[in-house]
Write a protein that holds these residues in place. Structure first.
Motif, short mmCIF file in Angstrom:
data_model
loop_
_atom_site.label_atom_id
_atom_site.label_comp_id
_atom_site.label_asym_id
_atom_site.label_seq_id
_atom_site.Cartn_x
_atom_site.Cartn_y
_atom_site.Cartn_z
N LYS A 134 0.83 -1.20 0.00
CA LYS A 134 0.00 0.00 0.00
C LYS A 134 0.86 1.26 0.00
CE LYS A 134 -4.08 -1.90 2.38
NZ LYS A 134 -5.13 -1.43 1.46
N SER A 135 0.20 2.37 -0.29
CA SER A 135 0.83 3.69 -0.30
C SER A 135 -0.07 4.65 0.47
CB SER A 135 1.00 4.17 -1.75
OG SER A 135 1.40 5.52 -1.80
N TYR A 136 0.45 5.82 0.82
CA TYR A 136 -0.39 6.86 1.44
C TYR A 136 -1.18 7.63 0.39
CZ TYR A 136 2.47 6.08 5.63
OH TYR A 136 3.11 5.52 6.71
N THR A 137 -0.87 7.38 -0.88
CA THR A 137 -1.61 8.04 -1.95
C THR A 137 -2.26 6.96 -2.81
OG1 THR A 137 -1.46 9.77 -3.63
CG2 THR A 137 0.31 8.15 -3.60
N SER A 138 -2.91 7.37 -3.88
CA SER A 138 -3.57 6.43 -4.79
C SER A 138 -3.16 6.75 -6.22
CB SER A 138 -5.10 6.51 -4.64
OG SER A 138 -5.55 7.83 -4.86
#
Length: 770
Positions: A653-657
């Protein structure tokens, strides 16, 4: 003047092998022609090296052991001369600093020049999969963490740093990278691999080889890269290290050989055999693999080396022959050039003298070794400047590189409610768990003792962000030993905090209470409760957290405080409970000396996590092996539950999309295909997306994988930014091993899939090959 001229003319001409005006081949042949059989066999020996020096205060000299070894066997190389760990009994006090290592190397070379007939310089080989295994060097994340970066550029930079540190200390050979496919996490050495996928392994391994500079040994920072372990060593039966590997010929050709071939094409000049056997043949005496494929088909021009005492293992482990003499004969005739351990090939003298072994086989092996010594320039420049070691080893650039790798190797698996990144203001954090502040637990196996000030733990990394007044620490429990548990203290710290970071997992930290085999592998012992549950020799029958770690997690959960769980581990352990109950879940594998800073950078948003899983995380041991690119048909479920893993290969996962749009395909004249699409950062943070390109061969003459990674790219985008991303799919990437075991490209339909994980495909199109 006439007298001086006549004296000069009377001086004996310099031998060809000592004259750098001649070619490498001419010098190699001249030296070979001058060597006795004993001297030739000596060049094929590689004994253990840490007893070859002695320290007297700050002074380093050759030892009597070295003098006797050279007198009796005349070895052409030594292994692990600068190694320090509990097995070698070398500590921060009794081992060598980088400057002392360089001085020791010079002393060894000088002794050979002064006290041997031909003055052949010695090769020094060192363990170097995630940094030179010596005191005072830079410790990078272990290979599984390196692979989690999916960043070949970073890998090449790491290789350059490792090569520079090794050469600055007077050594020449780096044992690494390790190209084993890890398909069974019960196996003790998963941490040393780049994971389960042959394409990821090939690209990461080749990048490291390029960084080490094996393709151009004349450069000052270049070292010979030794690829390990040839072949299919990472899939032992029952997950037991060194057991036989049950793999088909087609599987070898499709998955296990290609990473080695790619690394050799990238410049690798040494290949190590493995302890296992395949189809009844020990790998150290497998002529088909070592000569027919490696030497003849691939045109490998370097040298092969046994794993430690694996030649003796032909007799003592595999029971092919009765004696070490017979084992040595089997190995050298199959194509194993160098004897790591140095006790087997001295026995070949009688075989040559009695006409059992053709001396030309010995000559060929010797040439593979001494040719590289000439290419590296050791006959002309055998010494190093010890003071340069202080400038190069563990310099600020290498430390910063270790931090980057720690950041990029950290994989975010869960982030419920967007709890991460944590705020830096008005927050009190409790840091608990056995891996929160144990420096050696985050460094992995094949790590030397290091000064405490060089290693940053997770606790220290968080303190660096918030200050000591805002961070509480309690260990809570050990990895295995339940007598060390103090869970109530950890609970009390949690209750007095705003958020709890719990650091659990495993450890490969060697200690002086553990027993070791003669090969250096640890002997698993339930009576010796060190933290070590991973690392060579520590195979597992389960993948659950050991000791009281689950009790610690459950107790922290009951406090009701937000809980961030971090697994520092050498293999994908069972994370089912944490996936369900933690507010955030991360794995950092063994993140190296800057692991604490790198993880803290991720936790507090100074680095947006980009790590991806290089291995599948199974939901239970009963699913094993559970790798993503299994062949058709797709697995059905078990009676007890799903056959799907907890987390799939490539996931993170990332903190953004990110959005994927407008995929297009274009065929070139060479029957290659250009794939392009638009990638956009649609979230609120700058970040890196690991774009992954997969292939499915819809119909083929042999059974194909459900899907197979064929390429990947890390793409950095600022928030709101969009880029067009392109891949070129070459014809060879569509090839299969057909029913006749030939590599061919068959006509038909192929599905190209672009996604953010093997189970998260965002775009797909079909191409047709005529």
């Amino acid at each position: 003047m006439l007298l001086m001229g006549s004296i000069a003319n009377a001086q004996p001409a310099k031998p060809v092998y000592k004259n750098n005006q001649y070619s490498v081949e001419e010098r190699t042949q001249d030296l070979l022609n001058r060597m006795t059989l004993d001297e030739k066999l000596g060049q094929l020996l590689c004994p253990m090296g840490w007893e070859m020096y002695e320290k007297n205060g700050s002074e380093v000299n050759v030892s009597e052991t070295f003098k006797n070894m050279q007198k009796e066997k005349q070895p052409g190389m030594y292994w692990a001369t600068f190694r320090a760990d509990p097995w070698t009994q070398k500590t921060l006090k009794t081992g060598l600093s980088p400057v002392q290592a360089a001085e020791a190397a010079n002393a060894l070379q000088q002794y050979l020049i002064d006290n041997s007939r031909l003055g052949i310089p010695v090769f020094l080989a060192e363990e170097a999969a995630h940094g030179h295994m010596a005191i005072g060097t830079t410790v990078f994340p272990t290979s599984l963490g390196q692979a989690a970066t999916f960043n070949t550029k970073l890998m090449e930079e790491m290789g350059q740093a490792i090569g520079a540190e090794i050469r600055a200390q007077g050594a020449h050979i780096a044992y690494g990278p390790i190209l084993d496919l890890a398909r069974d996490p019960r196996w003790s050495r998963v941490e040393e691999t780049f994971g389960e996928d042959p394409i990821l392994i090939a690209q990461m391994g080749s990048a490291m080889v390029k960084g080490l500079g094996s393709g151009n040994l004349s450069q000052d920072n270049s070292v010979i890269s030794t690829l390990k372990h040839f072949v299919a060593y990472g899939v032992p039966e029952s997950g037991i290290n060194g057991n036989t590997s049950i793999v088909s010929r087609r599987d070898l050709l499709e998955n296990y050989f290609p990473p080695f071939k790619a690394a050799i094409d990238a410049g690798a000049l040494s290949v190590m055999t493995s302890y296992n056997s395949i189809d009844g043949i020990p790998s150290t005496m497998n002529k088909e693999y070592l000569t027919d494929i490696l030497r003849n088909d691939w045109e490998f021009r370097g040298y092969t080396v046994s794993d430690l005492f694996s030649i003796e293992g032909i007799a003592g482990s595999h029971y092919i022959v009765k004696t070490a003499e017979e084992a040595a004969l089997k190995a050298i005739e199959a194509g194993t050039n160098v004897d790591l351990g140095g006790q087997a090939y001295v026995r070949l003298k009688n075989a040559v003298e009695q006409g059992i072994l053709d001396e030309s086989i010995v000559d060929s092996a010797v040439c593979h070794v001494i040719r590289l010594k000439f290419e590296m320039g050791l006959f002309d420049h055998p010494f190093v400047d010890p003071q340069k070691a202080t400038e190069i080893v563990h310099n600020s650039r290498h430390i910063e590189l270790a931090r980057k790798m720690a950041q990029q190797s950290t994989v975010l698996l869960e982030n419920k409610g967007g709890i991460l990144p944590l705020a830096k203001n008005d927050i009190k954090v409790a840091v608990v768990g056995p891996n929160a502040d144990m420096m050696y637990n985050q460094l992995g196996d094949y790590t030397a003792p290091q000064p405490a000030e060089s290693v940053v733990t997770v606790y220290e990394g968080i303190v660096n962000k918030l200050g000591t007044e805002n961070v509480l620490y309690e260990k809570g429990c050990a990895i295995r030993d339940t007598t060390q548990s103090n869970i109530p203290a950890a609970v009390a710290a949690a209750k007095n905090s705003d958020v709890v970071v719990v650091v659990v997992g495993g450890s490969s930290a060697r200690d002086f209470s553990t027993d070791y085999k003669e090969t250096g592998a640890a002997i698993a012992n339930s009576e010796v409760l060190s933290d070590m549950e991973s690392g060579e020799g520590n195979d597992r029958s389960t993948l659950t957290l050991m000791g009281d770690q689950m009790k610690l997690l459950e107790a922290i959960k009951k406090t009701g405080k937000p809980m961030v769980v971090i697994y520092i581990q050498g293999r994908p352990l069972n994370m089912n409970w944490a996936a369900e109950n933690a507010d955030a879940l991360l794995t950092a594998w063994y993140p190296g000396e800057q692991g604490g800073n790198g993880i803290a950078d991720v936790l507090f948003g100074d680095y947006n996590p980009s790590g991806r899983l290089p291995v599948t995380v199974a939901a239970s041991v009963g699913q094993l092996p559970n790798y993503y690119n299994k062949k058709n048909p797709k697995a059905h479920n078990y009676v007890e539950g799903s056959s799907a893993p907890l987390y799939a290969f490539g996931f993170g996962k990332s903190y953004t999309s990110f959005s994927y749009e407008n995929m297009s395909l274009e065929e070139s004249d060479e029957n290659d295909f250009n794939v392009s699409f638009n990638l956009k950062n649609t979230g609120d943070f700058d970040g890196t997306e690991i774009v992954q390109l997969y292939l499915r061969d819809e119909y083929a003459s042999t059974v194909r994988p459900i899907k197979q990674l064929i390429d990947f790219k890390p793409i950095f985008l600022k928030k709101g930014e969009q880029k067009q991303v392109s891949f070129t799919v070459e014809k060879d990437q569509l090839s299969i091993i057909d029913v006749n075991y030939e590599q061919v490209v068959e006509p038909g339909d192929f599905k190209l899939m672009v996604g953010t994980a093997s189970d998260d495909i965002r775009l797909q199109e079909t191409i047709n090959v005529k």
